[in-house]
Design a protein around this motif. Sequence first.
Motif, short mmCIF file in Angstrom:
data_model
loop_
_atom_site.label_atom_id
_atom_site.label_comp_id
_atom_site.label_asym_id
_atom_site.label_seq_id
_atom_site.Cartn_x
_atom_site.Cartn_y
_atom_site.Cartn_z
N GLN A 197 7.63 -1.05 6.90
CA GLN A 197 7.14 0.06 7.75
C GLN A 197 5.73 -0.16 8.28
O GLN A 197 5.25 0.59 9.12
CB GLN A 197 7.16 1.36 6.93
CG GLN A 197 8.55 1.67 6.39
CD GLN A 197 8.55 2.92 5.56
OE1 GLN A 197 7.63 3.16 4.77
NE2 GLN A 197 9.57 3.73 5.73
N ILE A 198 5.05 -1.19 7.77
CA ILE A 198 3.65 -1.40 8.15
C ILE A 198 3.56 -1.88 9.59
O ILE A 198 4.29 -2.78 10.01
CB ILE A 198 2.97 -2.39 7.17
CG1 ILE A 198 2.87 -1.74 5.79
CG2 ILE A 198 1.58 -2.81 7.67
CD1 ILE A 198 2.38 -2.67 4.70
N ARG A 199 2.62 -1.27 10.36
CA ARG A 199 2.48 -1.65 11.77
C ARG A 199 1.18 -2.42 12.03
O ARG A 199 0.99 -2.97 13.11
CB ARG A 199 2.55 -0.40 12.65
CG ARG A 199 3.95 0.21 12.56
CD ARG A 199 3.97 1.63 13.03
NE ARG A 199 4.05 1.72 14.48
CZ ARG A 199 4.06 2.87 15.15
NH1 ARG A 199 3.99 4.01 14.48
NH2 ARG A 199 4.13 2.89 16.46
N ALA A 200 0.27 -2.42 11.05
CA ALA A 200 -0.99 -3.15 11.23
C ALA A 200 -0.72 -4.65 11.27
O ALA A 200 0.26 -5.13 10.70
CB ALA A 200 -1.92 -2.82 10.07
N GLN A 201 -1.64 -5.38 11.92
CA GLN A 201 -1.51 -6.85 11.95
C GLN A 201 -2.34 -7.51 10.86
O GLN A 201 -2.18 -8.69 10.56
CB GLN A 201 -2.00 -7.39 13.29
CG GLN A 201 -1.19 -6.94 14.48
CD GLN A 201 -1.91 -7.32 15.75
OE1 GLN A 201 -2.12 -8.49 16.04
NE2 GLN A 201 -2.31 -6.33 16.52
N LEU A 202 -3.29 -6.75 10.34
CA LEU A 202 -4.22 -7.30 9.34
C LEU A 202 -4.36 -6.29 8.20
O LEU A 202 -4.47 -5.09 8.46
CB LEU A 202 -5.60 -7.51 10.00
CG LEU A 202 -6.72 -8.03 9.10
CD1 LEU A 202 -6.51 -9.52 8.78
CD2 LEU A 202 -8.08 -7.84 9.77
N ILE A 203 -4.34 -6.79 6.96
CA ILE A 203 -4.54 -5.91 5.80
C ILE A 203 -5.73 -6.43 5.00
O ILE A 203 -5.75 -7.60 4.58
CB ILE A 203 -3.29 -5.84 4.91
CG1 ILE A 203 -2.08 -5.35 5.70
CG2 ILE A 203 -3.54 -4.93 3.70
CD1 ILE A 203 -0.78 -5.30 4.92
N ALA A 204 -6.72 -5.57 4.79
CA ALA A 204 -7.87 -5.94 3.95
C ALA A 204 -8.43 -4.66 3.36
O ALA A 204 -8.84 -3.77 4.10
CB ALA A 204 -8.95 -6.64 4.78
N GLY A 205 -8.40 -4.56 2.05
CA GLY A 205 -8.88 -3.32 1.42
C GLY A 205 -9.42 -3.57 0.04
O GLY A 205 -9.34 -4.69 -0.49
N ALA A 206 -9.95 -2.51 -0.57
CA ALA A 206 -10.63 -2.63 -1.86
C ALA A 206 -9.71 -2.57 -3.06
O ALA A 206 -10.04 -3.09 -4.13
CB ALA A 206 -11.67 -1.51 -1.99
N ALA A 207 -8.56 -1.92 -2.92
CA ALA A 207 -7.73 -1.66 -4.11
C ALA A 207 -7.35 -2.98 -4.79
O ALA A 207 -7.05 -3.97 -4.12
CB ALA A 207 -6.47 -0.91 -3.70
N ASN A 208 -7.38 -2.98 -6.11
CA ASN A 208 -6.97 -4.15 -6.87
C ASN A 208 -5.44 -4.22 -6.94
O ASN A 208 -4.78 -3.18 -6.97
CB ASN A 208 -7.52 -4.07 -8.30
CG ASN A 208 -9.00 -4.39 -8.35
OD1 ASN A 208 -9.45 -5.39 -7.80
ND2 ASN A 208 -9.78 -3.54 -9.01
N ASN A 209 -4.92 -5.43 -6.99
CA ASN A 209 -3.47 -5.65 -7.16
C ASN A 209 -2.63 -4.91 -6.11
O ASN A 209 -1.70 -4.17 -6.44
CB ASN A 209 -3.02 -5.22 -8.57
CG ASN A 209 -3.66 -6.07 -9.64
OD1 ASN A 209 -3.99 -7.23 -9.40
ND2 ASN A 209 -3.84 -5.50 -10.82
N GLN A 210 -2.96 -5.12 -4.86
CA GLN A 210 -2.24 -4.42 -3.78
C GLN A 210 -0.79 -4.88 -3.66
O GLN A 210 0.10 -4.09 -3.38
CB GLN A 210 -2.96 -4.65 -2.44
CG GLN A 210 -4.26 -3.91 -2.35
CD GLN A 210 -5.11 -4.36 -1.17
OE1 GLN A 210 -4.60 -4.68 -0.11
NE2 GLN A 210 -6.41 -4.38 -1.35
N LEU A 211 -0.57 -6.19 -3.86
CA LEU A 211 0.80 -6.71 -3.78
C LEU A 211 1.54 -6.38 -5.06
O LEU A 211 1.05 -6.70 -6.15
CB LEU A 211 0.80 -8.23 -3.61
CG LEU A 211 0.23 -8.82 -2.32
CD1 LEU A 211 0.23 -10.34 -2.42
CD2 LEU A 211 1.01 -8.36 -1.11
N ALA A 212 2.73 -5.76 -4.94
CA ALA A 212 3.50 -5.49 -6.15
C ALA A 212 3.96 -6.80 -6.78
O ALA A 212 3.93 -6.95 -8.00
CB ALA A 212 4.68 -4.59 -5.81
N THR A 213 4.36 -7.77 -5.94
CA THR A 213 4.77 -9.08 -6.45
C THR A 213 4.24 -10.14 -5.49
O THR A 213 3.92 -9.83 -4.33
CB THR A 213 6.31 -9.23 -6.49
OG1 THR A 213 6.79 -9.24 -5.14
CG2 THR A 213 6.99 -8.12 -7.25
N VAL A 214 4.22 -11.39 -5.93
CA VAL A 214 3.73 -12.46 -5.05
C VAL A 214 4.66 -12.63 -3.85
O VAL A 214 4.21 -12.96 -2.73
CB VAL A 214 3.50 -13.76 -5.85
CG1 VAL A 214 4.82 -14.38 -6.32
CG2 VAL A 214 2.72 -14.78 -5.05
#
Length: 347
Positions: A249-266
């Motif tokens: 559902q994500i529409r952004a082209q770039l993801i950069a944020g502060a939250a740790n462990n954003q990816l649920a899995t590799v």
Amino acid sequence: SLFGLPGQAAHERVLLAADEQTGLKAILAVHSTARGPAFGGCRFWTYDNELAALNDALRLSQGMSLKNALADLPFGGGKAVIIKPAGHFDRPALFAAFGRAVESLQGAYITAEDVGTTTADMLGMQAQTQYVSGIPRAGAFGGDPSPKTAWGVFVSIQAGVRLQLGRESLEGVRVALQGLGAVGWHLAEFLHKAGAKLVVADVDAAKVARAQAELGAQAVGVLEILKADVDVLAPCALGASLNAQTIPQIRAQLIAGAANNQLATVEDGDALQQRGICYLPDYLVNAGGIVSVAREYRNEGEESAVMAEVSRIGERVAELLERVKREDSTPARVADAWARSKLVKPV
Ligand code: NAD
């Protein structure tokens, strides 16, 4: 596995610290001391059960090893989790008991703020342990690391927008911010000042109202923020927001944020790449806070020197994107291998 997944280093040491009088139940996880003492914040949080808390501590401390290595800090990775007691508790006494647990590791682990802990908690702990940082100092930089974390995320977004979106400035760039807490709020201010257009969400309606009033932000619901029609997505709440349900559902082209462990899995990093979304790994972009508390702990540098060091995160983002092109891989996988190659004593 408690002893690490295949191909990943196991934790060197994990301490379960309990104190009946104060209700303390804490997990202090030392992932790696290869580069130096394990350094990472202390989270104070409500968990569904103790295993969930253990899992959080193990994942976060491993992330700190990678973060400290990529930031070229002379520290290993560790993290602590305190399970928030149900009902009434004496906060200073609880953190004093936690401070004694930190001291018992005799410097193998150094603590600081994370989600749910404050500069006052760190200050209170000083009577129990010397292995604590993130404490305001008269006439010197120090204390709350979140503005430095936000600055590191900001320069990463700048670099990503330039290199991936081909835009030289943030003027008019649309950024969705998930979470307007300690880091998210500072990041929102930096972005607003640079001319970005903000879309924000937080479970705390007062923070959202403030962003609307002060930063001209557009508010959307917490379930809508990841789907917002924006150029950049900045997850600044809690972990695992990028997963099999949300990624399509994500529409952004770039993801950069502060939250740790954003990816649920590799594999979620692979899925983002397949959708043409550039994900800048959390532990690369959010290292500004640990740079700050690490320099404070070593009594090194001044505010301007620390800010310059944090700004170098933008250069590392550029280097990562170069490596990704060369290796025909994903930013998450390349950053992981790059960080692991640095899990050795710095020369
Ligand atoms: P914080 O607790 O101050 O802020 C988190 C914010 O997210 C709060 O305003 C909260 O209401 C909001 N939130 C919670 N669930 C949400 C949801 N589902 N949707 C939208 N908003 C939600 O924490 P912080 O210090 O700003 O840290 C944010 C993240 O960055 C955490 O994952 C933390 O581990 C990470 N981080 C923080 C630092 C630092 O210097 N503080 C450093 C590195 C990484």
